[in-house]
Write a protein that holds these residues in place. Structure first.
Motif, PDB file in Angstrom:
ATOM      1  N   LYS A  62       0.843  -1.198   0.000  1.00 20.41           N
ATOM      2  CA  LYS A  62       0.000   0.000   0.000  1.00 20.41           C
ATOM      3  C   LYS A  62       0.873   1.241   0.000  1.00 20.41           C
ATOM      4  O   LYS A  62       1.997   1.233   0.486  1.00 20.41           O
ATOM      5  CB  LYS A  62      -0.884   0.003   1.248  1.00 20.41           C
ATOM      6  CG  LYS A  62      -2.020  -1.000   1.213  1.00 20.41           C
ATOM      7  CD  LYS A  62      -2.859  -0.843   2.471  1.00 20.41           C
ATOM      8  CE  LYS A  62      -3.844  -1.991   2.673  1.00 20.41           C
ATOM      9  NZ  LYS A  62      -4.733  -2.263   1.540  1.00 20.41           N
ATOM     10  N   THR A 110       2.068   4.539   1.453  1.00 16.47           N
ATOM     11  CA  THR A 110       2.021   5.151   2.782  1.00 16.47           C
ATOM     12  C   THR A 110       1.867   6.656   2.639  1.00 16.47           C
ATOM     13  O   THR A 110       2.037   7.211   1.542  1.00 16.47           O
ATOM     14  CB  THR A 110       3.316   4.894   3.568  1.00 16.47           C
ATOM     15  OG1 THR A 110       4.360   5.632   2.923  1.00 16.47           O
ATOM     16  CG2 THR A 110       3.658   3.423   3.609  1.00 16.47           C
ATOM     17  N   GLU A 111       1.579   7.302   3.770  1.00 10.36           N
ATOM     18  CA  GLU A 111       1.398   8.747   3.753  1.00 10.36           C
ATOM     19  C   GLU A 111       2.669   9.435   3.240  1.00 10.36           C
ATOM     20  O   GLU A 111       2.599  10.402   2.503  1.00 10.36           O
ATOM     21  CB  GLU A 111       1.073   9.207   5.167  1.00 10.36           C
ATOM     22  CG  GLU A 111       0.427  10.571   5.196  1.00 10.36           C
ATOM     23  CD  GLU A 111      -0.101  10.924   6.577  1.00 10.36           C
ATOM     24  OE1 GLU A 111      -0.528  10.015   7.314  1.00 10.36           O
ATOM     25  OE2 GLU A 111      -0.060  12.116   6.897  1.00 10.36           O
ATOM     26  N   GLY A 128      -2.981   4.674   1.503  1.00 13.52           N
ATOM     27  CA  GLY A 128      -3.621   3.402   1.794  1.00 13.52           C
ATOM     28  C   GLY A 128      -4.144   2.680   0.568  1.00 13.52           C
ATOM     29  O   GLY A 128      -4.660   1.573   0.669  1.00 13.52           O
TER      30      GLY A 128
END
Ligand SMILES: Nc1nc2c(ncn2[C@@H]2O[C@H](COP(=O)(O)OP(=O)(O)OP(=O)(O)O)[C@@H](O)[C@H]2O)c(=O)[nH]1
Ligand SMILES: Nc1nc2c(ncn2[C@@H]2O[C@H](COP(=O)(O)OP(=O)(O)OP(=O)(O)O)[C@@H](O)[C@H]2O)c(=O)[nH]1
Ligand SMILES: [Mg+2]
Ligand SMILES: [Mg+2]
Lengths: 307, 296
Positions: free
Chosen positions: A22, A24-25, A62
């Motif tokens: 995924k 990530t920020e 995400g």
């Protein structure tokens, strides 16, 4: 500028990242900095960019990195989708009154392309089997009415005017009267270019609007416009409640970020694109193409598919 | 007007709120430059220089930051020598070029008027033979300043109009010949070639004249302005910029990057549609107006 510059940059950003998992920020933040710069370089308004990046960030964090896509392209796809949807999804057209005359009013800054675009629209409407009439309400710019008259002649659409000694509001009214008497069904009103901060001339447009009750008020915007596009679009929309936008001079090598800016502040559809000086150079507006252009890439979708 | 202040007041108000120099203040200034159409590269470049100067001069007052930035911008804008448009005691020819709708014809009308006020003998040439009623438009401006206009039919060869303009200027022993040209986007190769040809005619037919090529830029234009000057420079020796429509809310900041990277000075600004609405460019006032500290 290479067409896939942003794409290349994003690939670099994500070089270390595995192509699974995924986003990530932090991944997203780093990538969106490049996107932000690309949008600013394309002249999208700073505030619009800020808001846009925020939306993307929320959407992208995400997100699964799809197997077929590298993370960079994943971000581009999200950016592109969001850009396209912001820019209006499917294209929209001029709407006509079910009966009686359809008045259309062309407004905008000086030199944006109102008179030329009036001629182009007249030609288009005529080709749809309607009977358009052009009305020359620009009594200020030297030879504006002569220009419209020549444009009208080129597309074989009559031009109504009262010369420059009359008030534009009266000319518009008389033009409608003339159209009624002579069975024209679309009246295209060419108005003088004006600054959005010129209160007297903005009021003049309001008077024309209240007399003529246009079906469509179209704001003509030069695609080369920079950061100021939002001020212009906002002011014209607040004063008149515009119904749509026409972007002109998209045949230039500009990135055309103004399209996104004006759409974002007015939430009115961009209906047509001016693609040249010839009176046949008017095309329906394509949000997807515009998105790719603003991002500085070729066809984003094929690019993503190739990955 | 009131409206104008609403649009422009913000930056200065925000800056006034700062008590010390911090990252946030730098960011505000950076934002102001982006919003003034400086473009990303030039903005980052300005900020870098600003930080260096702050360090060097040990500046601590937030209010000084803005002045220092203005100083940097003014320096760039004054780096190119701003030579006068015309040379006294010589015939002069000014070729006015630029993309569509920026204000070329209007600027020529205003220039003709200014030269006439200085008792110069002026001739205009209508070498935009393409746009509908471009000739009629220039004719009205010519009448306003009582200047003779050399013109051909719409659709005729613009180079031939320039040729006849030169002939007329010579015959009348004119001080200044100003040639209008059709608006053309810089990515239209044919039209750029046509412009090149006009330049060649002037070189060949008027060797004794001082030649000036002015590119007109619209202050509302964003980053494309850079490409405009760059590409026009490839076909013409561009001597100066006229920045029009500064009476609106656009700041025209793109010229700063242009001035620096392409070494073309801004010579005049257009501030309206009337015959007097043309002013010599004042770099300091321009830099100040970016943050609206000084009203025009
Ligand atoms: N290349 C290109 N030029 C265009 C386009 N639309 C208009 N123009 C040109 O832009 C210039 C200005 O166009 P006009 O139609 O006179 O603009 P306007 O908004 O009526 O101008 P004012 O009445 O002075 O405010 C002309 O040179 C047109 O030929 C376009 O889509 N592409
Ligand atoms: N507000 C404002 N309008 C201006 C200024 N200069 C020109 N205009 C207006 O901008 C529009 C276009 O001006 P033109 O002089 O026709 O521009 P151009 O470059 O000759 O246009 P084309 O020949 O069609 O390429 C007209 O409506 C002018 O009145 C200015 O400094 N301020
Ligand atoms: Mg017009
Ligand atoms: Mg012109």
């Amino acid at each position: 500028m290479p067409f896939d510059q942003l794409s290349t940059k994003l690939q670099e950003v994500f070089k270390q990242l595995k192509s699974k998992g995924k986003l990530t920020e932090k991944d997203v933040k780093v990538a969106l900095r490049e996107v932000k710069l690309a949008l600013l370089e394309a002249d999208v308004n700073f505030k619009v960019v800020k808001q846009f990046i925020k939306t993307i960030e929320e959407r992208a964090v995400g997100t699964d990195v799809l197997e077929s896509l590298t993370p960079g392209q994943q971000v581009i796809k999200i950016v592109n989708d969001e850009l396209v949807s912001l820019m209006g999804g499917a294209q929209s057209k001029i709407t006509f009154a079910s009966k009686g005359i359809t008045p259309i009013m062309m407004v905008g800054l000086q030199g944006a392309g109102k008179t030329t675009t009036s001629g182009k629209l007249a030609a288009l409407i005529k080709s749809q089997g309607k009977r358009p009439l052009l009305v020359g309400c620009d009594v200020y710019r030297p030879a504006a009415i002569e220009q419209l008259t020549k444009v009208g002649k080129q597309v074989n659409v009559p031009v109504f005017s009262l010369g420059t000694d009359h008030n534009p509001v009266d000319i518009a009214k008389a033009g409608m009267e003339y159209a009624r008497e002579n069975n024209y069904d679309v009246v295209l009103i060419d108005t003088a270019g004006r600054l959005h901060i010129d209160e007297v001339l903005m009021d003049e447009l309001k008077f024309i609007k209240s007399d003529v009750k246009p079906r469509e008020i179209l704001l003509v915007v030069d695609a080369m416009t920079g950061q100021d596009a939002v001020n212009v679009a906002e002011a014209f929309n607040e004063a008149l409640g515009i119904d749509g936008i026409i972007m002109t001079k998209l045949d230039s090598d500009n990135r055309g970020g103004a399209a996104l800016s004006v759409k974002a502040v007015t939430n009115k559809p961009i209906k047509y694109a001016g693609m040249g000086e010839k009176l046949s150079d008017l095309e329906p507006f394509h949000p997807e193409r515009m998105a790719s252009r603003i991002l500085g890439m070729g066809d984003v979708l094929t690019l993503i598919e190739k990955a | 007007t009131k409206t104008r202040d609403n649009f422009l007041g913000a930056v200065d108000d925000v800056l006034r709120g700062f008590k010390k120099i911090d990252e946030e203040l730098y960011e505000e200034l950076e934002e102001a430059l982006i919003m003034a159409d400086f473009g990303v590269d030039t903005t980052l470049n300005m900020m870098e220089r600003l930080r260096a100067l702050v360090k060097e001069r040990k500046i601590t007052e937030p209010s000084e930051l803005k002045n220092t930035l203005q100083e940097i911008i003014t320096d760039i804008l004054t780096a190119q020598e701003n030579t006068p448009l015309i040379v006294e005691g010589k015939p002069n020819v000014i070729l006015v070029i630029g993309v569509n709708g920026v204000g070329k014809t209007t600027t020529i009308g205003k220039l003709a008027h200014q030269f006439k006020e200085q008792n110069k003998n002026v001739v205009l040439a209508a070498a935009d033979t393409f746009r509908a009623a471009a000739i009629e438009q220039l004719q009205i401006w010519a009448d306003r300043s009582q200047t003779p206009l050399i013109k051909h039919e719409e659709g005729s060869d613009p180079a031939a109009v320039v040729f006849d303009g030169i002939k007329a200027a010579k015959a009348r022993k004119s001080d200044v010949l100003i040639c209008d040209t059709a608006g053309r986007l810089q990515n239209k190769t044919n039209l750029m070639k046509e412009l090149e040809k006009m330049g060649r005619i002037i070189e060949r037919e008027y060797p004794e004249a001082h030649k000036e090529v002015l590119i007109v830029l619209d202050a509302t234009t964003g980053q494309n302005a850079l490409s405009q000057v760059k590409v026009f420079k490839e076909v013409a020796k561009v001597d100066g910029i006229v920045l029009t429509k500064l009476d609106g809310t656009a700041k025209g900041g793109a010229v700063v990057g242009i001035c620096e990277s392409l070494k073309v000075p801004v010579k005049y600004i257009g501030v309206g549609e009337k015959i007097d609405d043309l002013q010599p460019f004042d770099p300091e006032a321009f830099a100040a107006a970016l943050f609206n500290t000084e009203k025009k």
